[in-house]
Design a protein around this motif. Structure first.
Motif, PDB file in Angstrom:
ATOM      1  N   ASP A   1      36.602  47.315  43.449  1.00  0.00           N
ATOM      2  CA  ASP A   1      36.945  46.113  44.217  1.00  0.00           C
ATOM      3  C   ASP A   1      37.573  46.526  45.543  1.00  0.00           C
ATOM      4  O   ASP A   1      37.223  45.997  46.603  1.00  0.00           O
TER       5      ASP A   1
ATOM      6  N   HIS B   1      36.359  45.726  49.290  1.00  0.00           N
ATOM      7  CA  HIS B   1      37.193  45.158  50.365  1.00  0.00           C
ATOM      8  C   HIS B   1      37.029  45.979  51.638  1.00  0.00           C
ATOM      9  O   HIS B   1      36.873  45.440  52.737  1.00  0.00           O
TER      10      HIS B   1
ATOM     11  N   HIS C   1      31.598  39.336  47.934  1.00  0.00           N
ATOM     12  CA  HIS C   1      32.698  38.579  47.312  1.00  0.00           C
ATOM     13  C   HIS C   1      32.280  37.138  47.007  1.00  0.00           C
ATOM     14  O   HIS C   1      32.649  36.601  45.959  1.00  0.00           O
TER      15      HIS C   1
ATOM     16  N   HIS D   1      36.516  40.759  38.123  1.00  0.00           N
ATOM     17  CA  HIS D   1      36.185  40.641  39.553  1.00  0.00           C
ATOM     18  C   HIS D   1      35.642  41.948  40.128  1.00  0.00           C
ATOM     19  O   HIS D   1      34.652  41.957  40.857  1.00  0.00           O
TER      20      HIS D   1
ATOM     21  N   CYS E   1      31.991  42.688  41.816  1.00  0.00           N
ATOM     22  CA  CYS E   1      31.903  43.215  43.187  1.00  0.00           C
ATOM     23  C   CYS E   1      31.142  44.537  43.218  1.00  0.00           C
ATOM     24  O   CYS E   1      30.292  44.753  44.083  1.00  0.00           O
TER      25      CYS E   1
HETATM   26 ZN   LIG Z   1      37.943  41.631  45.725  1.00  0.00          ZN
END
Ligand SMILES: [Zn+2]
Length: 200
Positions: free
Chosen positions: A12, A16, A79, A93, A97
């Motif tokens: 994740d 980002h 996302h 999550h 991702c």
């Molecule tokens: Zn995230």
């Protein structure tokens, strides 16, 4: 954190950093954070999953720096598409991702592909300086897939995504707050194709 959670949250953080690096609103300052975050995460995530102190420390710093970058400029459709999977199926999550990151990178390549070389360099892709832009972009996507596989993330959404939910998920992804930041302008129809590619 156990291995699976370390891998998911680490991927994740990589998402980002990479989505933040190619998002529409990126700027010199956010680029600086994102490239350093990508470098740290690529170097340390495998070690963190093996629970080495160096890996843990590198990831603690890498994920934090990624947050300092993307919270200023936004993300993209990885996302947007991941959020619905977690809401509907309780998919972690970071797992959502991580599976969708290479999908988003392939989709965004025509618009943002030239920026992938810097991502690949930060990931220390061997020989990237001698590659064409196309080759460098493909090698960078391959390095992302390899890191994801190495830490145990599934390669696609088989067994997670149900065909009958794709339309709803795609409409939700299009309405998601992260979607306008995606470098390539998209549509519900195109997002449907991206989801479908992950179960075909
Ligand atoms: Zn995230």
């Amino acid at each position: 954190m156990p291995k699976g959670l370390t891998a998911a949250t680490g991927m994740d953080a990589l998402t980002h950093a990479i989505e933040g690096y190619i998002t529409k609103g990126h700027c010199a300052i956010s680029d600086m954070f994102h490239l350093e975050a990508i470098r740290l995460i690529a170097k340390n995530l495998r070690g963190a999953v093996q629970n080495t102190p160096e890996g843990r420390e590198g990831m603690a710093l890498g994920q934090y720096i990624a947050g300092m970058g993307f919270s200023n400029v936004g993300l993209g459709i990885v996302h947007s598409m991941a959020h619905g999977l977690s809401a509907l199926y309780d998919t972690p999550h970071g797992v959502a991702c991580a599976i969708l990151l290479p999908v988003g990178l392939e989709y965004n390549k025509p618009v943002a592909g030239k920026r992938y070389r810097a991502v690949g360099k930060a990931m220390e892709v061997p020989g990237i300086d001698a590659m064409t832009d196309e080759e460098a972009a493909d090698a960078t996507i391959a390095a992302v897939k390899k890191l994801s596989a190495d830490v145990g993330i599934p390669a696609n959404l088989k067994g997670i995504l149900k065909e009958e939910d794709i339309e709803f998920l795609s409409e939700s992804a299009y309405a998601d707050a992260c979607r306008p930041g995606n470098p390539r302008d998209t549509s519900v129809e195109e997002i449907i194709e991206l989801y479908r590619s992950q179960i075909d």
